[in-house]
Design a protein around this motif. Sequence first.
Motif, PDB file in Angstrom:
ATOM      1  N   ARG A 509      17.627 -10.332  -6.225  1.00  0.00           N
ATOM      2  CA  ARG A 509      17.150  -8.959  -6.384  1.00  0.00           C
ATOM      3  C   ARG A 509      15.842  -8.766  -5.617  1.00  0.00           C
ATOM      4  N   LYS A 510      15.584  -7.530  -5.217  1.00  0.00           N
ATOM      5  CA  LYS A 510      14.356  -7.192  -4.502  1.00  0.00           C
ATOM      6  C   LYS A 510      13.636  -6.067  -5.240  1.00  0.00           C
ATOM      7  N   LYS A 511      12.302  -6.108  -5.184  1.00  0.00           N
ATOM      8  CA  LYS A 511      11.496  -5.117  -5.876  1.00  0.00           C
ATOM      9  C   LYS A 511      10.761  -4.236  -4.880  1.00  0.00           C
ATOM     10  N   ILE A 512      10.824  -2.946  -5.117  1.00  0.00           N
ATOM     11  CA  ILE A 512      10.188  -1.975  -4.226  1.00  0.00           C
ATOM     12  C   ILE A 512       9.258  -1.084  -5.053  1.00  0.00           C
ATOM     13  N   LYS A 513       8.032  -0.993  -4.600  1.00  0.00           N
ATOM     14  CA  LYS A 513       7.057  -0.120  -5.250  1.00  0.00           C
ATOM     15  C   LYS A 513       6.832   1.093  -4.359  1.00  0.00           C
ATOM     16  N   LEU A 514       7.069   2.280  -4.887  1.00  0.00           N
ATOM     17  CA  LEU A 514       6.869   3.505  -4.117  1.00  0.00           C
ATOM     18  C   LEU A 514       5.376   3.805  -4.039  1.00  0.00           C
ATOM     19  N   ALA A 515       4.915   4.111  -2.841  1.00  0.00           N
ATOM     20  CA  ALA A 515       3.493   4.327  -2.607  1.00  0.00           C
ATOM     21  C   ALA A 515       3.258   5.679  -1.944  1.00  0.00           C
ATOM     22  N   GLY A 516       1.995   6.008  -1.732  1.00  0.00           N
ATOM     23  CA  GLY A 516       1.641   7.231  -1.012  1.00  0.00           C
ATOM     24  C   GLY A 516       2.195   8.475  -1.672  1.00  0.00           C
ATOM     25  N   THR A 517       2.882   9.296  -0.899  1.00  0.00           N
ATOM     26  CA  THR A 517       3.411  10.570  -1.406  1.00  0.00           C
ATOM     27  C   THR A 517       4.497  10.377  -2.464  1.00  0.00           C
ATOM     28  N   LEU A 518       5.109   9.187  -2.514  1.00  0.00           N
ATOM     29  CA  LEU A 518       6.191   8.931  -3.469  1.00  0.00           C
ATOM     30  C   LEU A 518       5.681   8.346  -4.779  1.00  0.00           C
ATOM     31  N   ARG A 519       4.421   8.046  -4.815  1.00  0.00           N
ATOM     32  CA  ARG A 519       3.847   7.341  -5.963  1.00  0.00           C
ATOM     33  C   ARG A 519       3.861   8.203  -7.225  1.00  0.00           C
ATOM     34  N   ASP A 520       4.193   7.566  -8.349  1.00  0.00           N
ATOM     35  CA  ASP A 520       4.148   8.204  -9.670  1.00  0.00           C
ATOM     36  C   ASP A 520       5.057   9.424  -9.771  1.00  0.00           C
TER      37      ASP A 520
END
Length: 593
Positions: A509-520
Amino acid sequence: SELIRGFLLSGMPCPSSCPPGLLALIAPGLALMAAFSLPSQAGDRRALPVEKPSGVKGRTLILLDVNTKSPVRIISENFLSLQLDPSIIHDGWLDFLSSRRLVTLARGLAPAFLRFAGKRTDFLQFHNVKNPAKSRGGPGPDYYLKNYEDDIVRSDIALDKQKGCKIAQHPDIMLELQREKAAQMHLVLLKEQFSNTYSNLTLTARSLDKLYNFADCSGLHLIFALNALRRNPNNSWNSSNALSLLKYSASKKYNISWELGNEPNNYRTLIGRSVNGSQLGKDYTQLRSLMQLIRTYSRAHLYGPNIGRPRKNVIAFLEGFMKVAGGTVDAVTWQHYYIDGRVAKVTDFLKTRLLDTLSDQIRKIQKVVNTYTPGKKIWLEGVGTTSAGGMNNLSDSYAAGFLWLNTLGLLASQGIDVVVRHSFLDHGHNHLVDQNFNPLPDYWLSLLYKRLIGPKVLAIHVAGLQRKPRPGRVIRDKLRIYAHCTSYHNHNYVRGSITLYIINLHRSRKKIKLAGTLRDKIVHQYLLQPYGKDGLHSKLVQLNGQPLAMVDDGTLPELKPRPLRAGRTLVIPPLTMSFYVVKNVNALACRYR
């Protein structure tokens, strides 16, 4: 510094306990990380290799952001389109295109083009007759078996009485007999294909009516490929039969676009004589002149030349064609098959080297087209996972979806306007729908794509941890990420939302953290996995853990997302395909059409 580094790698916001001034230090660090990520090119997703910090073993956290200011490409609303092979005339499936179930399945993929073409295009002759036949008696013992052809005629008579969209209900016994007939014909068709010798096909006016009715009922725009191998003694195109078909279609006010021939660079192997690119260009010019003489088609679209894989001789063919007819066609077309279906293995569909073969072909085609007609639209027609009709339990399985979804992402990111999938129904094992009219894994993948993906392609920015390559070895990207504006036709999401689609070819499995404009932002997950004990060979799929199947002949299932809380890390299971709608981003690129 260690604290800053920890925050940078995790992508988490600084807690309230941060020392004063730490935020000022973190901001430049984030900017530095962005500088080390790859350039913002759509489809280019590989992160530069960086050293793993001590204590991190086998764990990859990927930071992902999207440029929401403007799209890098805008493709056709009909980007994902369909093809039917003329072999459906031979094996009888054309008579069943009015089935409610087939129309429902095709309508789910609208708007799209429906290209009627294939190997037998250049052996197709049009006869303006209506297939008159007499019915013999009524139901009795072995009625359907003895009167199969008459039953087709009775079905046609019933359809003629309907107005508008004509839908038929075929008895189960009739479909069972058709499957038996098709199985017998399949052996004949395979023999023709492997020997490269094809028998002539007759398309009657009745058959054309059925084909157009299917396209029209399904919300698809028909593209008809005319026979280019009817040649005069001087090797120019004999257009008499095509003119008859054009006139009949015009008399019925059929809205059709046109092509001429299929893989013309291979004509020498079919008939023992070749047609070069410049000659085919003259033939296309002749066809355009014919169309202008018929009011209905004076402004109809014309596409071509539908060449094969762009090897050296094929590129020379395309150059000759473009010199003569580059300004005549509305889009330049070619076709591509990844694997020889006779030798394919399930592991082939997981090879990143195979997934990347298409990029080089795109560049070769674009170079020629932009030399002669800069800005001309380019289509990939007749694309399939495997040639030779595919292989059972492989090209119609879940595993084949990795190639199909990557093809869609790669083509869109490189500006190819339309991709035509060969075939919707009944062509070996490359089809989207089987002979029981049940959707296969690539159908459900295509349906999700249609529901969630809009025509605007967005650039992505990726940064993360990646092992260093050994000397002389390239690490190919086993995690493919693409981003588009969410489809405007999907009323579950407001304009400004973004859809990511991700292919994980890793066995972990791979983990992706949304950052910038996609964050939260709240995210809706659509995770497509194989269903049942067959794994990657499965012909059944599940969406977020729920098996997908039609509700009834007229109803597709609801594609329900799994909501993820704002800020949650995306966990991508191994060997899967998934879509993620990032809601309420209010992306400037996605607010307007």
